[in-house]
Structure formats: C-alpha cells, structure tokens
Write an enzyme that holds these catalytic residues in place. Structure first.
Site, PDB file in Angstrom:
ATOM      1  N   ALA A 111      19.951 -34.708 -41.935  1.00  0.00           N
ATOM      2  CA  ALA A 111      19.400 -33.868 -42.997  1.00  0.00           C
ATOM      3  C   ALA A 111      17.878 -33.826 -42.992  1.00  0.00           C
ATOM      4  CB  ALA A 111      19.901 -34.369 -44.353  1.00  0.00           C
ATOM      5  N   ASN A 161      20.915 -42.166 -44.952  1.00  0.00           N
ATOM      6  CA  ASN A 161      20.936 -42.218 -43.480  1.00  0.00           C
ATOM      7  C   ASN A 161      19.645 -41.649 -42.898  1.00  0.00           C
ATOM      8  OD1 ASN A 161      23.773 -43.121 -42.528  1.00  0.00           O
ATOM      9  ND2 ASN A 161      24.149 -41.760 -44.255  1.00  0.00           N
ATOM     10  N   HIS A 189      13.980 -33.708 -49.188  1.00  0.00           N
ATOM     11  CA  HIS A 189      13.502 -34.809 -48.338  1.00  0.00           C
ATOM     12  C   HIS A 189      12.029 -34.574 -48.029  1.00  0.00           C
ATOM     13  CE1 HIS A 189      17.640 -36.024 -47.757  1.00  0.00           C
ATOM     14  NE2 HIS A 189      17.938 -34.775 -47.447  1.00  0.00           N
TER      15      HIS A 189
END
Ligand SMILES: NC(=O)C1=CN([C@@H]2O[C@H](COP(=O)(O)OP(=O)(O)OC[C@H]3O[C@@H](n4cnc5c(N)ncnc54)[C@H](O)[C@@H]3O)[C@@H](O)[C@H]2O)C=CC1
Ligand SMILES: O=C([O-])CC(=O)C(=O)O
Length: 275
Positions: free
Chosen positions: A126, A192, A222
């Site tokens: 991601a 992750n 993010h």
C-alpha cells in the site's frame, strides 16, 4: 517479448486481496495457469464454479508442486509456509511484509531461498517511493518517518482498541508511536507498510512510526518523510480501501498484480501499459 509464466500458481489465503489477485490471474495475468489455494484449516470454500484446487494442509500443497505462490494470508503463513515453499523451489510473492520484522523469519526465508534456488518477492503493497528510498540509503539516511492514518473502524481488532473507543473518536487520535519493528509486530494487518519502508530504507529500529485513528479521512493515508545525504523525500498516498476489507488498500492488491506482471515479463517494457 520473453515471458516466463509458471503453470501452477498457488494463492496462500483467499480473502480480500487473494480474491482480487485470483481474478487478475484468470482474466489477464495468467489465464492458462492452473490455480490452487491454501486456506485456513477447517475453512470451507464455496464452489463458485472456479477451477481451483483447495488445500488446508501445507504438505498437500507442496505435493501439488506449485511453481509460484502468492502469500496474502498473514504473518503466521509467512513464518510457517513460505520457507517450505522456497526450499521446494517455488518462488513466493510476500504481501504480509511485516512478518519480516522478525529477524528469525527473515533468516529462515533467506536460507530457504538459497537452498531451493527460489525467489522471495517482497511487494511494495500500500506504500510507494521505495525505489527512491532504496537508492537514497546508499549515501546514508539521517531519518525516516512514516505516519499512517485510517478511519477509526479500520483499527478494529487491534491494540488501538485499548487506546480509545474507536466508535466514538471525533478527533485524530494517535494509537501507536514507536519504530517499525514494534509497529509491524503489534499491527500485523495495518502496518505491513512500515516493514516495507524499513527494509528499503533505514531498517526496522531506525524507522519512526506514528499510527492515527482519524475520523477526518475516508481513505488509508500513508505519509513518508525521509532526510539524508541525497536530500529529502516526502510522499503522501490516500488509498481507497478494498470493498471487502476496510483495513486493506486497493493499491496493496494492485501492487501484487504489478509484481506478478514484472515477474512474468522480466525483460520487457510494455508499450500497452503506457496508455
Ligand atoms: N503490504 C501491504 O501493504 C499490505 C499487506 N497486507 C497483508 O495481506 C494480508 C491479507 O490481506 P487481506 O486479503 O485484506 O485480508 P483478509 O482478512 O481479507 O484475508 C486473509 C485471508 O487469509 C486466510 N488465512 C488466514 N490464516 C491462514 C492460514 N493459516 N492458511 C491459509 N489461509 C489463511 C483467511 O482465512 C483469509 O481468507 C493481511 O493479513 C496483511 O498481512 C494487507 C494490506 C496491505
Ligand atoms: O492497506 C493498507 O493501507 C496498509 C495496511 O493495511 C498494512 O500496511 O498492513
């Protein structure tokens, strides 16, 4: 263009990511391949007409002799199944990158890959910008900071529940502050990306992590900021979640597709990809 397509491909896990990847394999990436899935012991898979060999035991999957496996099941599967597959000569795409925060798992995978002459393929998932981070670290990184924001309910079932009442969060609330080794261990379904950043950049202990339950976002956000001899890097992604799992960004499934495409077509640049 040279292609190297394995004929026997196994999905380790058939949840939100696994089902997307399975559809992409069937429709675009490897329509001629035979597919199998490793599912949790005791889990029944509905017969939806798809030709799929279903195994709940690793030994049975190994006997099926997969040439390529795609892990999208969780940290335990990386620790337990991935080394055995690599040792048997099967390349493995790894989505649950946080499992590599454990030095024992990392060295088991390295050792098994050497013994089986097989490749572990760690996806960016991601997050992005890892190519730049990987290059930047060669001249030395002073600091790497990752901040992850998800809507409060995307933190359900995690240690964030001990920090706040997720359903009642009205302001951005920090649920974790620490480094990537702790984050990837404590948040195996949400952090992750911190392991992917750590592996590309400054390592697990030197990657600062903040995780936030944020009612003001409707995406998985993010942010990455790195400083070093190379200069500075700032990156922000606002990822749409997968409809089947709000914890997981759509981009994570797409990054597996992209890794498979590159694996199958190692020597080619695809003009068709440019349009
Ligand atoms: N690198 C990245 O950016 C990201 C990585 N992930 C990783 O990918 C994994 C999968 O994500 P989703 O598909 O969204 O999760 P999901 O919860 O929808 O699917 C996980 C599937 O794995 C299966 N599973 C669990 N234990 C198993 C076992 N021992 N053997 C076989 N199957 C097993 C479950 O039954 C489920 O079907 C996550 O657990 C996470 O570790 C997820 C999101 C982003
Ligand atoms: O999918 C995401 O946005 C990130 C995620 O869950 C993870 O890194 O585990």
């Amino acid at each position: 263009m040279a292609e190297r397509k394995p004929q026997r491909i196994a999905l380790l896990g058939r949840g939100a990511i696994g089902q997307r990847v399975e559809a992409a394999l069937r429709e675009r990436l490897a329509p001629d391949a035979t597919l199998a899935a490793l599912v949790r012991p005791g889990k029944t898979v509905p017969d939806d007409g798809a030709a799929l060999a279903v195994f709940s035991e690793l030994e049975a999957l190994l006997a099926w002799r997969p040439e390529l496996a795609i892990e999208c099941a969780g940290h335990a599967v990386v620790a337990q199944a991935v080394p055995a597959l690599l040792r048997a000569g099967c390349d493995v795409v790894i989505a649950s990158v946080g499992a590599l925060g454990d030095a024992g798992v990392r060295s088991a995978i390295e050792e098994a890959a050497g013994a089986g002459q097989a490749r572990p393929i760690v996806v960016s998932g991601a997050i992005g910008g890892l190519d730049a981070l990987r290059a930047a670290r060669r001249a030395g990184l002073h600091s790497v900071r990752y901040t992850g924001r998800k809507p409060p309910l995307a933190w359900a079932g995690t240690p964030a529940e001990a920090r706040c009442m997720l359903a009642e969060v009205r302001m951005p609330t920090v649920v974790f502050e620490g480094h990537a080794a702790e984050a990837s261990r404590a948040y195996p379904k949400n952090a992750n990306v911190t392991a992917a950043v750590a592996l590309a950049g400054a390592g697990f202990e030197r990657t600062a992590v903040t995780l936030i339950a944020d009612p003001r976002v409707d995406a998985n956000v993010h942010e990455l900021h790195a400083e070093g001899v190379f200069g500075t890097l700032s990156l922000r992604l606002a990822n749409a979640p997968l409809p089947d799992n709000p914890k997981t960004s759509w981009l994570a499934a797409l990054s597996i597709e992209a890794a498979l495409h590159a694996h199958f077509n190692p020597f080619s640049i695809h003009p068709s990809d440019w349009s």
